[in-house]
Design an enzyme around this catalytic site. Structure first.
Site, PDB file in Angstrom:
ATOM      1  N   LYS A  91       0.825  -1.217   0.000  1.00 53.09           N
ATOM      2  CA  LYS A  91       0.000   0.000   0.000  1.00 53.09           C
ATOM      3  C   LYS A  91       0.856   1.261   0.000  1.00 53.09           C
ATOM      4  O   LYS A  91       0.613   2.201   0.754  1.00 53.09           O
ATOM      5  CB  LYS A  91      -0.969   0.013   1.187  1.00 53.09           C
ATOM      6  CG  LYS A  91      -1.971  -1.132   1.151  1.00 53.09           C
ATOM      7  CD  LYS A  91      -3.053  -0.977   2.190  1.00 53.09           C
ATOM      8  CE  LYS A  91      -3.991  -2.150   2.219  1.00 53.09           C
ATOM      9  NZ  LYS A  91      -3.381  -3.410   2.716  1.00 53.09           N
TER      10      LYS A  91
HETATM   11  O1  LIG Z   1      -4.904  -4.230   0.053  1.00 48.63           O
HETATM   12  C1  LIG Z   1      -5.350  -5.124   0.784  1.00 48.63           C
HETATM   13  O2  LIG Z   1      -4.977  -6.276   0.657  1.00 48.63           O
HETATM   14  C2  LIG Z   1      -6.431  -4.788   1.705  1.00 48.63           C
HETATM   15  C3  LIG Z   1      -7.312  -3.802   1.281  1.00 48.63           C
HETATM   16  C4  LIG Z   1      -8.515  -3.620   1.978  1.00 48.63           C
HETATM   17  O3  LIG Z   1      -9.357  -2.825   1.581  1.00 48.63           O
HETATM   18  N1  LIG Z   1      -8.749  -4.357   3.087  1.00 48.63           N
HETATM   19  C5  LIG Z   1      -7.875  -5.304   3.549  1.00 48.63           C
HETATM   20  O4  LIG Z   1      -8.195  -5.975   4.535  1.00 48.63           O
HETATM   21  N2  LIG Z   1      -6.679  -5.478   2.900  1.00 48.63           N
HETATM   22  C6  LIG Z   1      -5.677  -6.430   3.424  1.00 48.63           C
HETATM   23  O5  LIG Z   1      -6.205  -7.748   3.286  1.00 48.63           O
HETATM   24  C7  LIG Z   1      -5.880  -8.542   4.431  1.00 48.63           C
HETATM   25  C8  LIG Z   1      -7.173  -8.952   5.091  1.00 48.63           C
HETATM   26  O6  LIG Z   1      -6.905  -9.935   6.062  1.00 48.63           O
HETATM   27  P1  LIG Z   1      -8.063 -10.849   6.666  1.00 48.63           P
HETATM   28  O7  LIG Z   1      -9.145  -9.933   7.133  1.00 48.63           O
HETATM   29  O8  LIG Z   1      -7.379 -11.574   7.772  1.00 48.63           O
HETATM   30  O9  LIG Z   1      -8.523 -11.765   5.573  1.00 48.63           O
HETATM   31  C9  LIG Z   1      -4.981  -7.673   5.296  1.00 48.63           C
HETATM   32  O10 LIG Z   1      -3.639  -7.960   4.940  1.00 48.63           O
HETATM   33  C10 LIG Z   1      -5.304  -6.259   4.901  1.00 48.63           C
HETATM   34  O11 LIG Z   1      -4.201  -5.399   5.033  1.00 48.63           O
END
Ligand SMILES: O=C(O)c1cc(=O)[nH]c(=O)n1[C@@H]1O[C@H](COP(=O)(O)O)[C@@H](O)[C@H]1O
Length: 280
Positions: A95
């Site tokens: 990001k």
């Molecule tokens: O860019 C991302 O991956 C991201 C964008 C977003 O809008 N929301 C989001 O949760 N993420 C990332 O996606 C992952 C979500 O993790 P879980 O919620 O454990 O599946 C994390 O690494 C967040 O940093």
């Protein structure tokens, strides 16, 4: 081979829309590894081995490595992914977003140091903050568009007075990624699974770019609604791939020594739900 080629190849070979997110938290490791940041690589490598035939992509989140001074383990992990799953692309979730000269350094970090196939970026600083990544031919860059968190509303849902049609900010970002910013077909968009109606809107505005969709699993996004909103078939390969990412629900499916087998079961279950939701 370009990032997009790899993504389509892994989608076909693993019959999968599931991206396995690698967000290693030593406090949640099984007892024999718990709290030991020197075992981050080993934990993640076991997850990779258990899911290599189920994933369209792997997405390591850089903060989970940097926070533990484990960048060297991230380098080794990406090397491991290349050996264990050479057909599965790596999306470095960093990001980043900064002025061009600094962005050049971040691009070196993502694509030369770590050798990632794609990276996540904030578009907030404009095109000159994105362009240095696009100089890497064949590499991908996913722009944050409508993120999965509730606070995403604060800015992304605001209307842009003065821009034709007064689009919401996330709609404007989608239009830029589909159109003028996407000079060599390298851009994708990040849209949260937690907002299926916005996801559908983004797909309508940006039909041909890949969508990275986190938010199923631990954040409670609806996997079926996600695919229905984003999937447009792939017959002519003119619609962008759909990459649905889940991290904690897979990594910590079991707190025990059977964590890798449990991760595989959860990944397989999610992969199958996503695949069936395509309705083809
Ligand atoms: O860019 C991302 O991956 C991201 C964008 C977003 O809008 N929301 C989001 O949760 N993420 C990332 O996606 C992952 C979500 O993790 P879980 O919620 O454990 O599946 C994390 O690494 C967040 O940093």
């Amino acid at each position: 081979m370009t990032f997009l080629d790899m993504l389509r190849g892994a989608e076909q070979r693993n019959a999968s829309l599931l991206c396995v997110g690698l967000d290693p938290d030593p406090a949640r490791f099984p007892a024999t590894l718990r709290g030991d940041a020197s075992r981050i690589h080993d934990f993640c490598a076991a997850i990779v081995d258990a899911t290599a035939d189920l994933a369209i992509a792997f997405k390591p989140q850089i903060a989970y490595f940097a926070a533990h001074r484990a960048e060297d383990q991230l380098e080794r992990l990406i090397g491991h992914i290349r050996r264990a799953a050479p057909h599965v692309p790596v999306i470095l979730d960093a990001k980043r977003g900064d002025i061009g000269s600094t962005a050049e350094q971040y691009a070196v970090e993502a694509f030369e140091r770590y050798g990632a196939d794609a990276v996540t970026l904030s578009p907030f600083m404009g095109f000159d903050s994105v362009e240095p990544y696009l100089r890497y031919e064949g590499k991908g860059a996913f722009l944050l568009c409508r993120t999965s968190n509730p606070g995403g509303d604060d800015l992304q849902n605001q209307r842009l007075a003065g821009v034709e049609g007064e689009p919401r900010l996330y709609e404007h970002v989608a239009g830029l990624a589909q159109g003028p910013w996407n000079r060599n077909g390298q851009l994708g968009l990040v849209v949260g699974a937690t907002y299926p109606s916005e996801l559908e809107r983004v797909r309508a505005l940006a039909p041909s770019v890949p969508l990275l969709i986190p938010g199923v699993g631990a954040q409670g996004g609806d996997a079926v609604a996600t695919v229905r909103a984003a999937w447009r078939g792939d017959a002519a390969q003119t619609t962008g791939p759909v990459v649905v990412s889940s991290s904690r629900a897979i990594l910590y499916a079991s707190a025990g020594e059977d964590f890798a087998a449990a991760a595989r079961r959860e990944a397989q279950r999610t992969r199958d739900v996503l695949h069936a939701a395509r309705g083809v």
